[in-house]
Design an enzyme around this catalytic site. Structure first.
Site, mmCIF file in Angstrom:
data_model
loop_
_atom_site.group_PDB
_atom_site.id
_atom_site.type_symbol
_atom_site.label_atom_id
_atom_site.label_comp_id
_atom_site.label_asym_id
_atom_site.label_seq_id
_atom_site.Cartn_x
_atom_site.Cartn_y
_atom_site.Cartn_z
ATOM 1 N N GLU A 103 0.824 -1.216 0.000
ATOM 2 C CA GLU A 103 0.000 0.000 0.000
ATOM 3 C C GLU A 103 0.855 1.262 0.000
ATOM 4 O O GLU A 103 0.817 2.059 0.952
ATOM 5 C CB GLU A 103 -0.952 -0.001 1.194
ATOM 6 C CG GLU A 103 -2.023 -1.057 1.095
ATOM 7 C CD GLU A 103 -3.144 -0.872 2.120
ATOM 8 O OE1 GLU A 103 -2.911 -0.248 3.166
ATOM 9 O OE2 GLU A 103 -4.247 -1.379 1.868
ATOM 10 N N GLU A 141 -6.629 -7.481 -0.942
ATOM 11 C CA GLU A 141 -7.057 -7.462 0.455
ATOM 12 C C GLU A 141 -8.492 -6.977 0.551
ATOM 13 O O GLU A 141 -8.906 -6.061 -0.167
ATOM 14 C CB GLU A 141 -6.220 -6.481 1.288
ATOM 15 C CG GLU A 141 -4.801 -6.874 1.536
ATOM 16 C CD GLU A 141 -4.119 -5.845 2.437
ATOM 17 O OE1 GLU A 141 -4.816 -5.167 3.217
ATOM 18 O OE2 GLU A 141 -2.905 -5.709 2.343
HETATM 19 C C1 GLA Z 1 -4.245 -2.509 4.886
HETATM 20 C C2 GLA Z 1 -2.895 -3.169 5.008
HETATM 21 C C3 GLA Z 1 -2.936 -4.447 5.771
HETATM 22 C C4 GLA Z 1 -3.835 -4.343 6.969
HETATM 23 C C5 GLA Z 1 -5.191 -3.908 6.529
HETATM 24 C C6 GLA Z 1 -6.171 -3.836 7.645
HETATM 25 O O1 GLA Z 1 -4.944 -2.942 3.798
HETATM 26 O O2 GLA Z 1 -2.312 -3.409 3.761
HETATM 27 O O3 GLA Z 1 -1.619 -4.745 6.172
HETATM 28 O O4 GLA Z 1 -3.290 -3.420 7.850
HETATM 29 O O5 GLA Z 1 -5.093 -2.630 5.961
HETATM 30 O O6 GLA Z 1 -7.441 -3.431 7.215
#
Ligand code: GLA
Ligand code: GLA
Length: 665
Positions: free
Chosen positions: A145, A306
């Site tokens: 991210e 995710e």
């Molecule tokens: C983000 C991060 C993950 C986790 C999620 C939790 O997407 O990439 O590592 O922290 O949030 O919602």
């Protein structure tokens, strides 16, 4: 991979080794075939500078490979280990008001720091050397991210890098001063060293400086990605490389990044407490598919990297997903082009900042609703194998451009506009009518679309303006909203009345803006029998002078009463519509229905709101996001891939029910 991928982030380093065999066994039970490993493992992989301490990871990957589970292997560089921050505090990011942030959370690095970059590349290279030929290695996952938590750094190192970037962009100080409007507020620079990032200042920082800093900051993160990517490509040529984007996330210009990715992936966390959360997640899916088109061949599938199996832990109040919602939103992603459905995370953590974030395997264990839904979805995805790899074709495009977004949301404007909200207003009626939309870059290829919607595209290049004009001239229908085509890429006003580059296209000239205060509503009337009979509008009013366009709606109250609010204008073989305000939802739906009708795009009015219809390849997905049954006309009898039964022509779809109909002719 064959079929649809299924799995999640797997963090075995948080657990005793004795649990790993159970993990792999349960993964097999749930149909998991792809897991992301090592995203936050740097301090475990490299407890000190130098060699990898990766025996544990060897054993994890060995277990996964033996079970036939593919690995999206992270380079692990998103959270620098304590020793790096202790030895080199200069890698820590600095905020706009000059505070250096402490380590102890994650993503605490300055993207321009040469020390951080060297350490990250070193780790990525060691990972690449060790695992290049590993049978479990399915793709590489660089960092995590990008831009989350720290979209930009304002330290001295960043400032120096920003100056280098500006020198390369402008060549001379005269050019920079001219572009930035240095004559305004006495900002003429006489040496490069005087230029700083747009730090916290007494009032509005120079907007062109802010815009350039947003470009620079997205570019610095991209440079971090490219540096890691280069060592991965050198050691494991042919293994695809991804990094997980965050959907409609402002700091990272995904269109610019896209050509550097082999696989585009996204993290999507719609709020289960929002009754329309499926709209935001659908937009993220469509955006990601559109970005994936730029990464490779058209229609290239993408990865939902995710999502939460149930609740997250980072909102003030974290509602669990409703029964069936995890399934519905997962199948929504498949419908919109995803070939893998992953979650954060496999096993819910027992410790640390995310211990109240749901996992596929919850704290309660396998005797739980979440686990039953997880195994149920695994079985569903297995049935959807025929859909994998097939394209989604959209007849409509929403024009989108990160540079314009950055410009639009700068301060010191006529009103504060929020692009995601505006995109949502235009997206909702299309979604509800079963019309699939792409997000196209302003200068991107528009052939193949029938309708192009241009929502508040504040900044447009000459090439972008021509692109839209050519699309209409060639027979396309264009719908342009207020506050589009206002500035050039330097954030300088395009003079001569708004929107200067499109006055000929639209057959009008906007002379003045009249934004409306929060809560204010103005009445609208249909004009000359065309368009919806009446309605209201809010947020914004343009003062429009007609120059060939025909009014479709007029303001019917307030000091602009009687003046045009929405117009239509033939252009070449096509047509250009303009909206000088934000109509209420039903009026906007009417306008979009008309535009679709004239553009030859099917716009259904019989789909219950909250039910989604999307065609992917030879299959039509019908997804209910409702908690109540929905009565739906399928227009004939079809085979449902999920239930293996024939259904229709009418069906009553149960709460959050899903049908995948096909293969269609
Ligand atoms: C983000 C991060 C993950 C986790 C999620 C939790 O997407 O990439 O590592 O922290 O949030 O919602
Ligand atoms: C003040 C300042 C001017 C100008 C106006 C704008 O009056 O003195 O320079 O910024 O505000 O309203």
């Amino acid at each position: 991979m064959r079929g649809i991928g299924y799995g999640g982030d797997y963090n075995p380093e948080q657990w005793p080794e004795s649990t790993w065999a159970e993990d792999v066994g349960l993964m097999a039970e749930a149909g998991v075939n792809l897991v992301t490993v090592g995203v936050f493992s740097w301090s475990r992989l490299q407890p000190a500078p130098g060699e990898l301490s990766a025996g544990w990871l060897d054993r994890v990957l060995g277990l996964l490979a033996a079970a036939g589970i593919g690995v999206d292997l992270a380079t692990g560089t998103a959270s620098p280990p304590p020793w790096l921050a202790a030895e080199h505090p200069e890698i820590l990011p600095v905020t706009a008001d000059g505070r250096r942030l402490a380590p102890g959370a994650r993503q605490h690095y300055c993207p321009s720091s040469p020390v951080f970059r060297a350490a990250a590349v070193d780790l990525a290279e060691r990972m690449a050397r060790r695992y290049a030929g590993h049978p479990a290695l399915t793709m590489w996952h660089v960092s995590n991210e990008y831009g989350c938590h720290i979209p930009a750094c304002y330290c001295q190192t960043s400032a120096a890098a920003f100056r280098d970037w500006l020198q390369a962009r402008y060549g001379s100080l005269d050019e920079l001063n001219d572009s930035w409007g240095g004559a305004v507020w006495s900002q003429v620079y006489t040496s490069w060293e005087q230029i700083q990032p747009p730090r916290t200042a007494p009032t509005y920082a120079n907007p062109a400086q802010q815009l350039d800093f947003a470009r620079f900051s997205s570019g610095e993160l991209l440079s971090c990605f490219l540096a890691e990517r280069a060592v991965l490509a050198a050691h494991s040529p042919g293994v695809p490389v991804t990094t997980n984007f965050m959907g409609l996330f402002r700091p990272v210009d995904q269109f610019r990044w896209a050509p550097e990715l082999d696989v585009v992936s996204v993290d999507s966390y719609p709020d289960p407490a929002d009754p329309e959360s499926y709209l935001l997640s659908a937009m993220a899916c469509d955006l990601t598919r559109s970005v994936a088109r730029l990464a490779g061949t058209p229609g290239q599938p993408w990865v939902l990297m995710e999502q939460a199996p149930s609740a997250v832990n980072w909102r003030p109040v974290n509602a669990p997903k409703a029964p069936g919602q995890y399934r519905g939103l997962s199948l929504q992603a498949v419908a919109r082009g995803s070939d893998a459905i992953l979650s954060f995370q496999w096993r819910a953590a027992a410790a640390g900042a995310e211990k109240f974030h749901s996992g596929m395997l919850p704290h309660a264990g396998t005797d739980s609703r979440v686990w039953r839904e997880v195994t149920g979805l695994g079985a569903d995805l297995g049935r959807l194998a025929p859909v994998a790899g097939t394209p989604v074709r959209a007849p409509v495009a929403l024009l989108h451009d990160w540079e314009s977004w950055w410009g639009l949301e700068l301060d010191s404007h006529p009103a504060r506009l929020h692009l995601v909200e505006l995109l949502g207003e235009f997206y909702r009626p299309l979604f509800e009518a079963g019309v699939t939309a792409d997000f196209a870059h302003t200068e991107g290829d528009l052939t193949g679309y029938r309708l192009v919607v241009v929502p508040a595209l504040y900044l447009v290049s000459d090439a972008g303006a021509d692109n839209v004009r050519r699309f209409a001239a060639a027979g396309g229908t264009v719908l342009v909203s207020f506050f589009s085509g206002i500035v050039d890429p330097r954030d300088r006003i395009r003079l001569g009345g708004y929107p200067a580059p499109w006055q000929d296209l639209l057959g009008l000239r906007v002379e003045e803006f009249a934004p409306l205060p929060e809560g204010a509503v103005v009445r609208l009337d249909g004009a000359a029998g065309a368009g919806p009979a009446s309605g209201t509008c809010r947020l914004w009013q343009d003062v429009i002078g007609l120059r060939g366009a025909e009014p479709v709606l007029r303001y019917a109250s307030g000091h602009l009463a009687g003046q045009p609010a929405a117009t239509r204008h033939p252009y070449g073989a096509g047509e250009a519509c303009y909206l000088g305000t934000l109509p209420d939802r039903s009026t906007l739906r009417g306008l979009l229905a008309e535009a679709c009708g004239r553009a030859g795009v099917e716009f259904r009015t019989d789909v219950p709101p909250g039910v989604e219809m999307v065609r992917r390849g030879d299959y039509r997905f019908v997804i209910s996001h409702l908690d109540t049954p929905a009565d739906i006309d399928l227009g004939g009898r079809s085979h449902d891939l999920l239930s293996a039964e024939h259904v229709g022509p009418r069906v009553v779809l149960g709460p959050r029910g899903v049908l995948v109909l096909g293969p269609l002719g």
